[in-house]
Design a protein around this motif. Structure first.
Motif, short mmCIF file in Angstrom:
data_model
loop_
_atom_site.label_atom_id
_atom_site.label_comp_id
_atom_site.label_asym_id
_atom_site.label_seq_id
_atom_site.Cartn_x
_atom_site.Cartn_y
_atom_site.Cartn_z
N LEU A 80 0.83 -1.21 0.00
CA LEU A 80 0.00 0.00 0.00
C LEU A 80 0.86 1.26 0.00
CD1 LEU A 80 -2.88 1.23 0.28
CD2 LEU A 80 -2.54 1.14 2.76
N VAL A 81 1.83 1.31 0.91
CA VAL A 81 2.71 2.48 0.98
C VAL A 81 3.54 2.61 -0.29
CG1 VAL A 81 4.64 3.51 2.24
CG2 VAL A 81 2.76 2.47 3.50
N GLY A 82 3.98 1.47 -0.84
CA GLY A 82 4.77 1.50 -2.07
C GLY A 82 3.99 2.06 -3.25
N LEU A 83 2.69 1.72 -3.35
CA LEU A 83 1.86 2.26 -4.42
C LEU A 83 1.68 3.77 -4.28
CD1 LEU A 83 -0.86 -0.54 -4.74
CD2 LEU A 83 0.91 0.04 -6.41
N PHE A 84 1.48 4.24 -3.06
CA PHE A 84 1.37 5.68 -2.84
C PHE A 84 2.71 6.38 -3.11
CE2 PHE A 84 -2.62 4.91 -0.41
CZ PHE A 84 -3.39 5.86 -1.04
N GLY A 85 3.80 5.71 -2.75
CA GLY A 85 5.11 6.27 -3.07
C GLY A 85 5.32 6.40 -4.57
N MET A 86 4.90 5.39 -5.32
CA MET A 86 4.99 5.44 -6.78
C MET A 86 4.16 6.60 -7.33
SD MET A 86 3.74 2.62 -9.61
CE MET A 86 4.68 1.28 -8.87
N PHE A 87 2.96 6.76 -6.78
CA PHE A 87 2.08 7.85 -7.23
C PHE A 87 2.72 9.21 -6.95
CE2 PHE A 87 -1.25 10.96 -6.86
CZ PHE A 87 -2.16 10.62 -7.84
N GLY A 88 3.25 9.39 -5.74
CA GLY A 88 3.87 10.67 -5.39
C GLY A 88 5.08 10.97 -6.24
N TYR A 89 5.92 9.97 -6.48
CA TYR A 89 7.11 10.19 -7.31
C TYR A 89 6.71 10.58 -8.73
CZ TYR A 89 10.99 8.96 -10.38
OH TYR A 89 11.96 8.99 -11.36
N ALA A 90 5.74 9.86 -9.29
CA ALA A 90 5.33 10.14 -10.67
C ALA A 90 4.67 11.52 -10.78
CB ALA A 90 4.37 9.06 -11.16
N GLY A 91 3.86 11.90 -9.78
CA GLY A 91 3.22 13.20 -9.82
C GLY A 91 4.22 14.34 -9.76
N LEU A 92 5.21 14.24 -8.88
CA LEU A 92 6.23 15.29 -8.78
C LEU A 92 7.15 15.29 -10.00
CD1 LEU A 92 7.14 15.11 -4.99
CD2 LEU A 92 5.65 16.75 -6.15
N ARG A 93 7.38 14.12 -10.57
CA ARG A 93 8.19 14.06 -11.80
C ARG A 93 7.44 14.74 -12.96
NH1 ARG A 93 12.25 10.64 -14.34
NH2 ARG A 93 11.72 10.32 -16.55
#
Length: 436
Positions: A289-302
């Motif tokens: 769960l945390v990894g999926l949110f981390g992926m989302f946050g990284y992609a959004g800021l990128r």
């Protein structure tokens, strides 16, 4: 044999677009499974024996949200820029209407919803997106406003009015998430920390006032600070969430096998769904769960980092911070690291307005992520190489792009050129004298 010109291939989506879409769809699927698991027992008891009640509604809202996300992902940024004033005024109007006596629907002591049954709408969810939109709109059109507190006055006035109406509902969790996302937009726009300090102090005062004037929020804060003092009262929900997460171990007790969701954990399918995940899927499930949110946050800021215009940068970064701050606040509350505020876990918790509007915000971020690749493809088809890559996301000092370094560097290069040119001419004169 066809002699016509072959149709150019569409541009491949960039990495951040693929990561965003993958994380969003995985979180949606994860949420649907866990909402069914967490709510099936309650649905059998309260919905006439229909154990699929909350799952069916989640699938309906998810389908609507995916359609909205797809529309926003195509031309959402251009439309949002034009419609920002209308969206903002509509959200303020609905925030005012929902707190009128006899108009809004009251649930668990908070008057936050309009309508009833399947058609319920929560205006504060729209207000969060509207204020991020307006902040990006204003500070991209007039960057000099970020230089002073007076320049930010119109924006901060609207933010303060929205926070006051949300506080009156009351909804402390939404107020916290909104405050954090607005501060992120201001910081990324170049507002200095000392300019933000009075704003932060004012928000803290409003938050303390909300807690002091609403006994149940004071009880939640007391339960967070002293969870063992009243485990059957103010600390009950936090204590049961901790027990649920702790009893899951590394791999959990098994999907659908949670004990806490049946009779101990209130609101297991909404703001406490992460506790059910921790119990049924264990530490491994929480890491996913945390990894999926981390992926989302990284992609959004990128995506914000690679955006080609200031409005897109601020919009993508603001919406990403909005979703990530809400997820962090929910997970911290479940783990006992923050007071319970009632905010849902984005994409995962049961909820209609929250799910649809979160997917709409995701569509806008996807549109920002896709635009650099589309621009590059158009440039190649036109036979022109891109003159410059996408501008980087950075804090702009004082609200204007600082070009002093460039001017100094160009001045140094001109001075160096003059010195070298003078030295060459002097050398030529000496050689001519020597030859005579």
């Amino acid at each position: 044999m066809s002699t016509g010109r072959s149709k150019p291939k569409p541009a491949a989506p960039p990495l951040e677009y693929s990561l965003l879409l993958t994380a969003t769809l995985c979180l949606l699927a994860f949420g649907a499974v866990m909402v069914f698991s967490a709510s099936s027992a309650r649905s059998l008891l309260n919905s006439g024996g229909n154990g699929f009640y909350y799952l069916e509604r989640t699938l309906i809202f998810g389908a609507i949200g995916l359609v909205v996300m797809r529309i926003a992902a195509v031309r959402g940024v251009a439309s949002a820029r034009v419609l920002t004033p209308i969206i903002l005024l509509s959200s303020l109007f609905l925030l005012f209407v929902v707190v009128l006596p006899g108009v809004g629907t009251t649930v668990n002591g908070s008057q936050r919803w309009l309508g009833g049954g399947l058609v319920q709408f929560q205006p504060s969810e729209l207000a969060k997106i509207a204020l991020v939109l307006y902040g990006a709109y204003l500070l991209s059109a007039e960057p000099r406003r970020a230089r002073s507190l007076s320049g930010l006055g119109p924006y901060l006035l609207l933010v303060g009015l929205s926070l006051a109406l949300i506080a009156y509902e009351p909804d402390l969790g939404t107020a916290i998430v909104l405050s954090f996302s607005v501060c992120c937009v201001l910081f990324l726009a170049g507002v200095r920390a000392r300019t933000l300090a009075p704003v932060g102090a004012m928000i803290a005062i409003v938050g303390l006032g909300m807690i002091a004037t609403h006994p149940y929020q004071e009880a939640r804060l007391t339960g967070f600070l002293h969870p063992g003092n009243d485990t059957s009262g103010s600390g009950f929900q936090a204590k049961q969430a901790t027990i649920a997460v702790g009893s899951g171990g590394i791999f959990g007790v098994g999907l659908g096998e949670s004990v806490q969701k049946a009779s101990y954990l209130p609101e297991a399918h909404t703001d406490m769904v992460a506790a059910v995940i921790g119990e049924e899927l264990g530490l491994a499930g929480m890491f996913v769960l945390v990894g999926l949110f981390g992926m989302f946050g990284y992609a959004g800021l990128r995506a914000a980092h690679r955006a080609r215009d200031r409005f897109s940068k601020l919009l993508a970064a603001g919406l990403t911070s909005l979703i990530m701050s809400q997820a962090a606040l929910n997970l911290f509350a479940v783990l006992g690291l923050a007071p319970l505020t009632g905010v849902p876990l984005p994409f995962v918790s049961y909820g209609g307005t929250s799910l649809v509007l979160t997917l709409a915000a995701t569509g806008l971020i996807l549109n920002v992520a896709r635009r650099p690749a589309q621009a590059a493809a158009r440039s190649k088809r036109g036979g022109r190489a891109a003159a410059a890559g996408p501008a980087r996301l950075r804090v702009v000092e004082g609200g204007t792009h600082t070009t002093r370094r460039k001017r100094v560097a160009s001045g140094k290069s001109r001075d160096s050129g003059r010195r070298h040119g003078g030295a060459r001419r002097a050398g030529d004169r000496r050689r001519r004298r020597a030859s005579r």
